[in-house]
Structures are given as structure tokens and as C-alpha cells.
Design an enzyme around this catalytic site. Structure first.
Site, short mmCIF file in Angstrom:
data_model
loop_
_atom_site.label_atom_id
_atom_site.label_comp_id
_atom_site.label_asym_id
_atom_site.label_seq_id
_atom_site.Cartn_x
_atom_site.Cartn_y
_atom_site.Cartn_z
N GLU A 269 -21.31 -12.02 40.67
CA GLU A 269 -22.00 -11.02 40.12
C GLU A 269 -21.28 -9.71 39.85
O GLU A 269 -21.46 -8.83 39.00
CB GLU A 269 -23.43 -10.78 40.78
CG GLU A 269 -24.20 -11.67 40.88
CD GLU A 269 -24.79 -12.06 39.30
OE1 GLU A 269 -24.94 -10.95 38.54
OE2 GLU A 269 -24.98 -13.21 38.88
N HIS A 272 -19.18 -9.64 36.90
CA HIS A 272 -20.06 -9.20 35.92
C HIS A 272 -19.99 -7.74 35.77
O HIS A 272 -20.09 -7.25 34.67
CB HIS A 272 -21.41 -9.97 35.83
CG HIS A 272 -21.46 -11.32 35.53
ND1 HIS A 272 -20.97 -11.65 34.21
CD2 HIS A 272 -21.93 -12.37 35.96
CE1 HIS A 272 -21.22 -12.97 34.20
NE2 HIS A 272 -21.95 -13.34 35.17
N HIS A 351 -19.92 -16.50 30.25
CA HIS A 351 -19.40 -17.37 31.23
C HIS A 351 -18.33 -18.15 30.63
O HIS A 351 -18.55 -18.15 29.30
CB HIS A 351 -20.58 -18.15 31.75
CG HIS A 351 -21.60 -17.46 32.70
ND1 HIS A 351 -22.74 -17.24 32.23
CD2 HIS A 351 -21.39 -16.77 33.82
CE1 HIS A 351 -23.57 -16.71 33.34
NE2 HIS A 351 -22.60 -16.15 34.04
ZN LIG Z 1 -22.97 -15.19 35.76
#
Ligand SMILES: [Zn+2]
Ligand SMILES: *[C@@H]1O[C@H](CO)[C@@H](O)[C@H](O)[C@H]1NC(C)=O
Ligand SMILES: *[C@@H]1O[C@H](CO)[C@@H](O)[C@H](O)[C@H]1NC(C)=O
Ligand SMILES: *[C@@H]1O[C@H](CO)[C@@H](O)[C@H](O)[C@H]1NC(C)=O
Ligand SMILES: *[C@@H]1O[C@H](CO)[C@@H](O)[C@H](O)[C@H]1NC(C)=O
Length: 464
Positions: A269, A272, A351
Site C-alpha cells: 500500500e 501505491h 498492478h
Molecule cells: Zn495494490
């Protein structure tokens, strides 16, 4: 796009899947606030030092009231220094429910470990002073003076009566973390009315992460969701400065999710929110060349595009080199493939394609923790965004697909059995040779089959 990463336990016959990420869905719901730039910037400047210096009217001796370079601009100059490990500060917001000692311990040890890991991998030009987040002018300002002949051109004329606070993905940002804001009630009168004074800011911080352990609607809707996150503030170059990570509270109390599950979820995370997102990657800018203040970062244009097979790929220079090295291919057009299964309305995912980069920390589905790698290609993508300097010596070998050539993982080759792909539902050996495996597919493999580890007490403590 919104970025939420979640742990989702799939079907019982597919025991090693625990983490699915919903980042793209969450990030797209967030309006990212940046510092006021250009015209809007002047609405902000006089608050601190310029207010005293700006002359009331322009004349020959007293040239047009151009505010001097703001504090922010000076900070920007200073920040053009050698990259150093990113300082990620964790902040538990006041609305966070009281956690038990066990929950707090589990949460903080995992978050701390993930943060230390990320800061050992990524360096940035550090924020020189205290980090101050910005207020959204559209939130506090009812209208802006538009007459270009007036002193307060483009400054805020009226406050919105109901303006109270700024928020970051549901978390109220404390005033002490925020820059001030002011209104200019008269178009010609340069003295502002301060609405909110400038906060102290957050010392020694390059990225501020609000961590909220809560049982949100999103958590309740998906009982095996571990965490999700989004960024909400960015610097003038677009580098994320602050974000919120929600840790779902119920799984925090489930023994089947180990410390390693949490560490890897938080790292995933964090990658990201720090920039591993289709939007930030595709707006990739190179700031490394702008050694002088005021020189804007330059954009390399669109780096995500679709190849002749319809596969979306990230084509940025370090990523292409990493793919060539990984697959042992001299193919010049070898971008890293993006997942085709969890795409948003733009047809893109944040992704990697699971067939090609199975086991990467940035695959859509996190697998058994011991099988996850912080691989060279993921780090190459973070390097290519332009804000980070990556320590590649800390990359972990992906193993999956190593030396297999540019066609590895394609739908035309995965149905032949190989070291990595299998064809029937036999038992075999997982490619890392750490687990016995069963030949299975999953929704991200597009019908290709691979040996997935069988659960056993030693390797899968969360099933014990
Ligand atoms: Zn992810
Ligand atoms: C803009 O401001 C100038 C100076 O105050 C004034 O003379 C002019 O009429 C204004 N223009 C408009 C369109 O309001
Ligand atoms: C990169 O990481 C290695 C350890 O893996 C360390 O020895 C080295 O000093 C690091 N390099 C930088 C520039 O931080
Ligand atoms: C890479 O490919 C070349 C030529 O196909 C081959 O000679 C070499 O052994 C390969 N290297 C690896 C590490 O697989
Ligand atoms: C792989 O399978 C395809 C058909 O699915 C076949 O045409 C091809 O020859 C096979 N390649 C190898 C190396 O076995």
C-alpha cells in the site's frame, strides 16, 4: 485512481491467496490537493511575509505588487539536495478508535517495519523545514477576485461560511499540519483577513501517513480486507506528501494473518501511495535534471501503452532494462505488463500482470508471505517516476520467469508445461522449491496454471 489494498481470502482450494488490493478503486475517489501554483499562488503568499512587504498601489517607484518568493518556493530551492532515505511519519488521528494493547502492538510493529523497509529502499530530496500540507482553495473560498487590474487579482474574496477543516480520505487533518489561509475582502485592499493561521507543520517528515485502524464499510463489505490506502496531498511536482491508510480492525484480531502478512500489505500500500499507481506512473516526470529552482520537471509523455497483443505495459527506461535483464531478452520494446483483470474504467490496473510477474510485491493478489519479493522491476518503476532514488542492491530476486525470454507468461506459451507453468491438476513442486504444489489457476492467471503451494503448518502459519 483510488488505491486500496486489501487481503482477500479466496476459495478454500486456493489456500495461499490472502491479499487482494483495491487501491485503484479508492484512489480515484480522492481529490489530491497540491500547493497553489501560478495565479492561485498569490492568493496564499501574503499570509506570511509578503503581506507586510506588498505595497498598496503600484507606481513607478513602487512596482507592481509582485509578492516575493514564498517560503514554499525557498523550501523548494533548499530541497534540491542529494536524495536521502525517505522519512515517513505515522500519525494516528484523533478519530481513531481506542485499540486494545494487542491490536496497537500488532499494528505499530507491522507499520514500523514496513516504513523502515520502504525508507531503506527509497530516497528523496528531503523536505527542508517542517512538512506543511495545503488547504484546498475550492473548499475554503467562495469566490476569487477575477479583475486583473485590481491588487487582489486571483486572491480569495470571500470565505465559505461552512469551511471547517481539510480531510485526507476520511481523516480530519489537524490544523497544526496545515498551511494557513486568508481572504481579501476588498479587491484593492491588500491586507488579508486570516481565516486559519499557518500550522507548525510536521518536523523531519517527507511523507505523512495517517493510519486509522477501523472497521469501515469497505472493511465490513469484504471480511478479509486487511488494509487500503490513498494519497491526498502532493508537492508542486506531484510527489505524494500525505495519505491515509485504513487498517481493517477485525482481521487485525485474526491469528491467521501474521505479522508478515501485515508488513507486506503495508509495504504494498505504501508503494501505491508513494507513486506506484497507473496515474502517477503515466504522468511520469523527470525532476532529477532540474538542479535549479524554478526549472520544472519535464515530462516524458505517455509511458503506459498497449502492445500488439492488447497487453498494457509500462514502458519507462529503467523498467525496460529491468525486464530485459530479468527475462534475458534483448527485445527493445519489453515494457512491464500491467494486470488485465482488476482494471478500472480506463482499462488499466496499478498492478503487475500475475502471469508474468508472479510473486512480485506489486502483483494484484498477495500470496503466502514467504513467496513475495520486492523485485527489481517494481523498484525500477518507483525509480522511473522521477522523485525517488532507489537502492537496487536491496532488490530481491523474483525467480519467476528468470531468463525465460520476452514471450514468457503470454497466453500463447503458458499452456505448454515448463518450469513455471503446468497443465493438469497434478501435484508438483512450487517454483521456489520451498513447497509442494498443486497445479491450479486463479482469476488473474487467465486460464494458465501454476503450482500453488499446498498449505502446511510450517509454511502457512495463518492456517494453523
Ligand atoms: Zn495494490
Ligand atoms: C477592474 O478594476 C478596475 C480598477 O479598479 C476598474 O477600473 C475596472 O472598471 C474593473 N473592471 C471590471 C470589468 O470590473
Ligand atoms: C544500499 O543498500 C546496501 C545494503 O543492501 C547498503 O550497503 C548501501 O549502503 C545502500 N546504498 C545507499 C546509497 O544507501
Ligand atoms: C541469456 O541468453 C543467452 C542467449 O540466448 C544465453 O547464451 C545465456 O546463457 C542466457 N543467460 C541466462 C542467464 O539465462
Ligand atoms: C506450445 O503450445 C503450442 C500450442 O498451444 C504449440 O503450437 C507450440 O509448439 C508449443 N511450444 C512448445 C515449445 O512446446
Amino acid at each position: 485512481m483510488p488505491c486500496v489494498c486489501i487481503g482477500v481470502l479466496l476459495l478454500p482450494w486456493f489456500p495461499c491467496t490472502w491479499g487482494k488490493c483495491i487501491f485503484d478503486q479508492v484512489q480515484k475517489s480522492i481529490k489530491v490537493v497540491s500547493p497553489p501554483t501560478g495565479q492561485y499562488a498569490s492568493a496564499h503568499w501574503p499570509l506570511s511575509e509578503a503581506a507586510i512587504n506588498v505595497p498598496v498601489t503600484a507606481s513607478e517607484d513602487n512596482p507592481a505588487p509582485k509578492p516575493q518568493r514564498s517560503k514554499r518556493a525557498e523550501r523548494h530551492v533548499e530541497s534540491m539536495a542529494v536524495p536521502q532515505p525517505i522519512r515517513i511519519k505515522i500519525w494516528i488521528p484523533s478519530e481513531s478508535p481506542a485499540l486494545s494493547d494487542w491490536e496497537r502492538e500488532r499494528l505499530m510493529t507491522a507499520v514500523d517495519e514496513a516504513v523502515n523497509k520502504v525508507s531503506s529502499l527509497l530516497s528523496v530530496r528531503r523536505v527542508p523545514d517542517n512538512l506543511l500540507l495545503n488547504r484546498d482553495i475550492n473548499k475554503y473560498c467562495k469566490f476569487i477576485w477575477r479583475n486583473s487590474s485590481t491588487v487582489n487579482h486571483m486572491k480569495c474574496g470571500r470565505a465559505k461560511e461552512n469551511y471547517r477543516f481539510e480531510s485526507c480520505f476520511g481523516v480530519n487533518i489537524p490544523d497544526e499540519h496545515l498551511d494557513g489561509c486568508a481572504v481579501y475582502p476588498h479587491p484593492e485592499h491588500p491586507v488579508p483577513t486570516v481565516l486559519k493561521p499557518e500550522g507548525m507543520g510536521v518536523p523531519d517528515t517527507d511523507f505523512l501517513l495517517y493510519v486509522l485502524a477501523h472497521s469501515t464499510d469497505k472493511c465490513r463489505a469484504e471480511s478479509s480486507l486487511l488494509a487500503y490506502a490513498a494519497h491526498c496531498q502532493a508537492d508542486p511536482e506531484g510527489r505524494p506528501l500525505a495519505g491515509t491508510m485504513v487498517i481493517c480492525r477485525e482481521p487485525l484480531n485474526m491469528e491467521r494473518y501474521t505479522h508478515e502478512h501485515y508488513v507486506q500489505t503495508v509495504i504494498h500500500e505504501l508503494f501505491h501511495v508513494l507513486g506506484f499507481s497507473k496515474d502517477l506512473l503515466s504522468q511520469r516526470k523527470d525532476c532529477s535534471l532540474s538542479s535549479q529552482a524554478g526549472v520544472d520537471c519535464w515530462s516524458h509523455g505517455q509511458v503506459i501503452s498497449t502492445d500488439e497483443m492488447g497487453q498494457a505495459r509500462l514502458y519507462s527506461p529503467t523498467v525496460i532494462r529491468a525486464m530485459q535483464k530479468h527475462l534475458n531478452s534483448t527485445h527493445t520494446d519489453l515494457g512491464a505488463p500491467l494486470e488485465n483483470k482488476d482494471v478500472g474504467s480506463d482499462g488499466l490496473s496499478s498492478h503487475w500482470e500475475a502471469r508474468v510477474l508472479q510473486g512480485s510485491i506489486m502483483a494484484a493478489l498477495l500470496v503466502e508471505p514467504s513467496l513475495i519479493r520486492i523485485d527489481h522491476i517494481t523498484l525500477a518503476a518507483l525509480q522511473d517516476i522521477g522523485w525517488y532514488s532507489v537502492n537496487f542492491s536491496r532488490a530481491q530476486s523474483l525467480v519467476w520467469g528468470e531468463g525465460e525470454g520476452s514471450q514468457f507468461g503470454s497466453l500463447s506459451t503458458c499452456h505448454n508445461s515448463s518450469t513455471f507453468f503446468c497443465t493438469d491438476s497434478a501435484l508438483g513442486c512450487h517454483y521456489l522449491h520451498l513447497h509442494k504444489g498443486k497445479c491450479l489457476t486463479d482469476p488473474y492467471l487467465d486460464g494458465c496454471h501454476i503450482f500453488k503451494p499446498l498449505a502446511n503448518a510450517a509454511s502457512l502459519p495463518f492456517f494453523v
